[in-house]
Motif scaffolding. Sequence first.
Motif, PDB file in Angstrom:
ATOM      1  N   ALA A  94       8.727   6.097 -14.118  1.00  0.00           N
ATOM      2  CA  ALA A  94       9.146   5.708 -12.763  1.00  0.00           C
ATOM      3  C   ALA A  94       8.954   4.207 -12.541  1.00  0.00           C
ATOM      4  O   ALA A  94       9.764   3.559 -11.862  1.00  0.00           O
ATOM      5  CB  ALA A  94       8.363   6.504 -11.727  1.00  0.00           C
ATOM      6  N   PHE A  95       7.890   3.646 -13.131  1.00  0.00           N
ATOM      7  CA  PHE A  95       7.701   2.198 -13.070  1.00  0.00           C
ATOM      8  C   PHE A  95       8.835   1.480 -13.797  1.00  0.00           C
ATOM      9  O   PHE A  95       9.368   0.480 -13.309  1.00  0.00           O
ATOM     10  CB  PHE A  95       6.360   1.809 -13.711  1.00  0.00           C
ATOM     11  N   LEU A  96       9.195   1.998 -14.971  1.00  0.00           N
ATOM     12  CA  LEU A  96      10.225   1.353 -15.788  1.00  0.00           C
ATOM     13  C   LEU A  96      11.588   1.363 -15.105  1.00  0.00           C
ATOM     14  O   LEU A  96      12.372   0.410 -15.256  1.00  0.00           O
ATOM     15  CB  LEU A  96      10.319   2.044 -17.154  1.00  0.00           C
ATOM     16  N   VAL A  97      11.912   2.438 -14.375  1.00  0.00           N
ATOM     17  CA  VAL A  97      13.209   2.506 -13.690  1.00  0.00           C
ATOM     18  C   VAL A  97      13.128   1.940 -12.274  1.00  0.00           C
ATOM     19  O   VAL A  97      14.048   2.126 -11.478  1.00  0.00           O
ATOM     20  CB  VAL A  97      13.750   3.956 -13.654  1.00  0.00           C
ATOM     21  N   ARG A  98      12.021   1.263 -11.967  1.00  0.00           N
ATOM     22  CA  ARG A  98      11.837   0.557 -10.688  1.00  0.00           C
ATOM     23  C   ARG A  98      11.920   1.491  -9.483  1.00  0.00           C
ATOM     24  O   ARG A  98      12.501   1.173  -8.458  1.00  0.00           O
ATOM     25  CB  ARG A  98      12.857  -0.581 -10.558  1.00  0.00           C
ATOM     26  N   LEU A  99      11.281   2.661  -9.633  1.00  0.00           N
ATOM     27  CA  LEU A  99      11.260   3.608  -8.525  1.00  0.00           C
ATOM     28  C   LEU A  99      10.236   3.214  -7.473  1.00  0.00           C
ATOM     29  O   LEU A  99      10.311   3.657  -6.332  1.00  0.00           O
ATOM     30  CB  LEU A  99      10.947   5.016  -9.053  1.00  0.00           C
TER      31      LEU A  99
ATOM     32  N   PHE B 159       0.836  -1.204   0.000  1.00  0.00           N
ATOM     33  CA  PHE B 159       0.000   0.000   0.000  1.00  0.00           C
ATOM     34  C   PHE B 159       0.871   1.253   0.000  1.00  0.00           C
ATOM     35  O   PHE B 159       0.599   2.211  -0.728  1.00  0.00           O
ATOM     36  CB  PHE B 159      -0.912  -0.010   1.234  1.00  0.00           C
ATOM     37  N   LEU B 160       1.945   1.232   0.804  1.00  0.00           N
ATOM     38  CA  LEU B 160       2.845   2.387   0.854  1.00  0.00           C
ATOM     39  C   LEU B 160       3.523   2.614  -0.496  1.00  0.00           C
ATOM     40  O   LEU B 160       3.701   3.756  -0.939  1.00  0.00           O
ATOM     41  CB  LEU B 160       3.902   2.178   1.934  1.00  0.00           C
ATOM     42  N   THR B 161       3.901   1.511  -1.151  1.00  0.00           N
ATOM     43  CA  THR B 161       4.545   1.637  -2.454  1.00  0.00           C
ATOM     44  C   THR B 161       3.599   2.274  -3.456  1.00  0.00           C
ATOM     45  O   THR B 161       3.989   3.149  -4.236  1.00  0.00           O
ATOM     46  CB  THR B 161       4.989   0.249  -2.955  1.00  0.00           C
ATOM     47  N   ARG B 162       2.333   1.854  -3.444  1.00  0.00           N
ATOM     48  CA  ARG B 162       1.356   2.441  -4.363  1.00  0.00           C
ATOM     49  C   ARG B 162       1.058   3.893  -3.991  1.00  0.00           C
ATOM     50  O   ARG B 162       0.784   4.722  -4.852  1.00  0.00           O
ATOM     51  CB  ARG B 162       0.071   1.621  -4.336  1.00  0.00           C
ATOM     52  N   LEU B 163       1.104   4.174  -2.690  1.00  0.00           N
ATOM     53  CA  LEU B 163       0.834   5.535  -2.233  1.00  0.00           C
ATOM     54  C   LEU B 163       1.858   6.525  -2.798  1.00  0.00           C
ATOM     55  O   LEU B 163       1.536   7.695  -3.044  1.00  0.00           O
ATOM     56  CB  LEU B 163       0.863   5.568  -0.701  1.00  0.00           C
ATOM     57  N   TYR B 164       3.096   6.044  -3.028  1.00  0.00           N
ATOM     58  CA  TYR B 164       4.129   6.901  -3.606  1.00  0.00           C
ATOM     59  C   TYR B 164       3.673   7.489  -4.940  1.00  0.00           C
ATOM     60  O   TYR B 164       3.994   8.647  -5.254  1.00  0.00           O
ATOM     61  CB  TYR B 164       5.421   6.103  -3.832  1.00  0.00           C
ATOM     62  N   MET B 165       2.950   6.723  -5.734  1.00  0.00           N
ATOM     63  CA  MET B 165       2.492   7.216  -7.037  1.00  0.00           C
ATOM     64  C   MET B 165       1.594   8.430  -6.868  1.00  0.00           C
ATOM     65  O   MET B 165       1.752   9.448  -7.558  1.00  0.00           O
ATOM     66  CB  MET B 165       1.744   6.117  -7.794  1.00  0.00           C
TER      67      MET B 165
ATOM     68  N   LEU C 135      11.508  18.682  -5.084  1.00  0.00           N
ATOM     69  CA  LEU C 135      10.409  18.276  -4.207  1.00  0.00           C
ATOM     70  C   LEU C 135      10.346  16.766  -4.062  1.00  0.00           C
ATOM     71  O   LEU C 135      10.091  16.240  -2.969  1.00  0.00           O
ATOM     72  CB  LEU C 135       9.085  18.817  -4.744  1.00  0.00           C
ATOM     73  N   SER C 136      10.591  16.044  -5.158  1.00  0.00           N
ATOM     74  CA  SER C 136      10.575  14.578  -5.099  1.00  0.00           C
ATOM     75  C   SER C 136      11.655  14.066  -4.153  1.00  0.00           C
ATOM     76  O   SER C 136      11.399  13.184  -3.328  1.00  0.00           O
ATOM     77  CB  SER C 136      10.788  13.984  -6.497  1.00  0.00           C
ATOM     78  N   VAL C 137      12.857  14.623  -4.273  1.00  0.00           N
ATOM     79  CA  VAL C 137      13.966  14.176  -3.427  1.00  0.00           C
ATOM     80  C   VAL C 137      13.705  14.524  -1.956  1.00  0.00           C
ATOM     81  O   VAL C 137      13.913  13.698  -1.061  1.00  0.00           O
ATOM     82  CB  VAL C 137      15.291  14.810  -3.903  1.00  0.00           C
ATOM     83  N   ILE C 138      13.229  15.736  -1.708  1.00  0.00           N
ATOM     84  CA  ILE C 138      13.021  16.190  -0.328  1.00  0.00           C
ATOM     85  C   ILE C 138      11.963  15.354   0.384  1.00  0.00           C
ATOM     86  O   ILE C 138      12.174  14.878   1.507  1.00  0.00           O
ATOM     87  CB  ILE C 138      12.636  17.683  -0.301  1.00  0.00           C
ATOM     88  N   TYR C 139      10.834  15.123  -0.283  1.00  0.00           N
ATOM     89  CA  TYR C 139       9.778  14.400   0.432  1.00  0.00           C
ATOM     90  C   TYR C 139      10.131  12.922   0.598  1.00  0.00           C
ATOM     91  O   TYR C 139       9.812  12.310   1.629  1.00  0.00           O
ATOM     92  CB  TYR C 139       8.422  14.592  -0.269  1.00  0.00           C
ATOM     93  N   ARG C 140      10.822  12.340  -0.382  1.00  0.00           N
ATOM     94  CA  ARG C 140      11.215  10.938  -0.239  1.00  0.00           C
ATOM     95  C   ARG C 140      12.292  10.772   0.842  1.00  0.00           C
ATOM     96  O   ARG C 140      12.303   9.766   1.563  1.00  0.00           O
ATOM     97  CB  ARG C 140      11.711  10.379  -1.571  1.00  0.00           C
ATOM     98  N   PHE C 141      13.165  11.759   0.958  1.00  0.00           N
ATOM     99  CA  PHE C 141      14.161  11.711   2.028  1.00  0.00           C
ATOM    100  C   PHE C 141      13.475  11.786   3.387  1.00  0.00           C
ATOM    101  O   PHE C 141      13.829  11.046   4.314  1.00  0.00           O
ATOM    102  CB  PHE C 141      15.148  12.867   1.874  1.00  0.00           C
TER     103      PHE C 141
END
Length: 465
Positions: A65-70, A8-14, A124-130
């Motif tokens: 992002a799916f293709l690069v396995r993010l 669920f968390l992985t899907r939430l990232y999208m 923003l992507s880097v900051i929130y994922r960090f």
Amino acid sequence: MIRGKERFLTRLYMGVDFIFIQVAFLMAWFIRFNVLKEEDMGAYLPLTSYFTWNIVYSVIYILIAFLVRLYVSKRRMKFASEVSRIFQAHIFSMFALLSVLFTVKTIDISRLYLVLYFVLCVMLSVIYRFAVKQSLRKMRTKGFNKQFVLILGAGSIGKRYMQNLLNHPEYGLEVLGFLDDYQGENNSKIKVLGKLSDLNKILEEKIVDEVVVALPLTAYPKYQQIITTCEKAGIRVSIVPDFYDILPANPHFEQFGDLPIINTRDIPLDEFVNRILKRLFDIVFSLTAIIFTSPVLVIIAIGVKLTSPGPILFKQERVGLNRRTFMMYKFRSMKHMTEAASNTQWTVQNDPRRTKFGTFIRKTSLDELPQFFNVLKGDMSVVGPRPERPYFVDQFKEEIPKYMIKHQVRPGITGWAQVCGLRGDTSIKDRIDHDIYYLENWTLLFDVKIVVKTVINGFINKNAY
């Protein structure tokens, strides 16, 4: 508790990625058309058109992002690798968007807006994922979001695996215990739950997220039954090979027909996407460096010409990618000499061959500036192992077993060994160890880090003679 909700968390990232791209869109729009607005804005498209293309970009990004396995599980992934994938997804998404805009002949979109949009999306992507990664690691360290591991084999391999887990509590992995046919006694650290034949019973009685097979090669006939039992129970299986200690740091599997093959060394730059990213970085950085240092290049060229007779540039054969030789450029810092002498003599302290002006440009590394032209030609990279002369390569490869591994990537103007102080008259073995670490752990962020450290550390080289 988050345990059991990893998917669920992985899907939430999208969804969160999509939201943050919209935030980046609004910020870029506001900055470009309110803060940096021009008097005549009539030539640009309306907000609705920008928003439409923003949605197109968002969809493209999620697909790439799916293709690069993010969106795979990141529990044991280094954050630098995640940042590299984020950058890959955004840069390819931007190229795709620009291609679509070119195809439909939409030319009125502000280029400054696109730059702001891209930079803000990445930031923003880097900051929130960090922030998310650090929060999850803190929770796991405190005992939340645990996953439970059962280790098969209480010998040296199993004990070492358990020690690695104890050294990294942020992974949130807890050892339930061991199964082993030959270790019947428990102690304070090793909790043997039974024999290998008890595997099915343990999986039924306890919550197990992963089974780690850490058995010697003599137990190979039991592997098939172990894997079948775990898969029947829906449990993930990992295998620590008995010969792990003879493998390099990052081996990986490749598929050859229907046969899996262990590649003994995983080099990220073997991947096409990574090579393209590094080459783009090299071209942009070297062009920028040449433009900004052009006055310095002219001054040094004049200084070399006025202080000693001979050519301004010194060209020397070096060994580069895939052991191919190339001519590396430097500003001449020594008296003109024969090619044979320059290719076989090592520079020493108080070397009488140096000119006074040459001593200065060698100490400050200014003699290296022409190598940005080597980068543009494709012979070198901005960051990588330093190239050496063929004469010394033939000598070092016999003395240092792993010396030739560094030639699997382009040589660099600066490198991990250099920013760690291994320049000039320092240990060749230590340099190679650092070069191999760079090869096996390359990310675009790692390159940026090395460039920044090069600038911060300064260009003065106390070991440059």
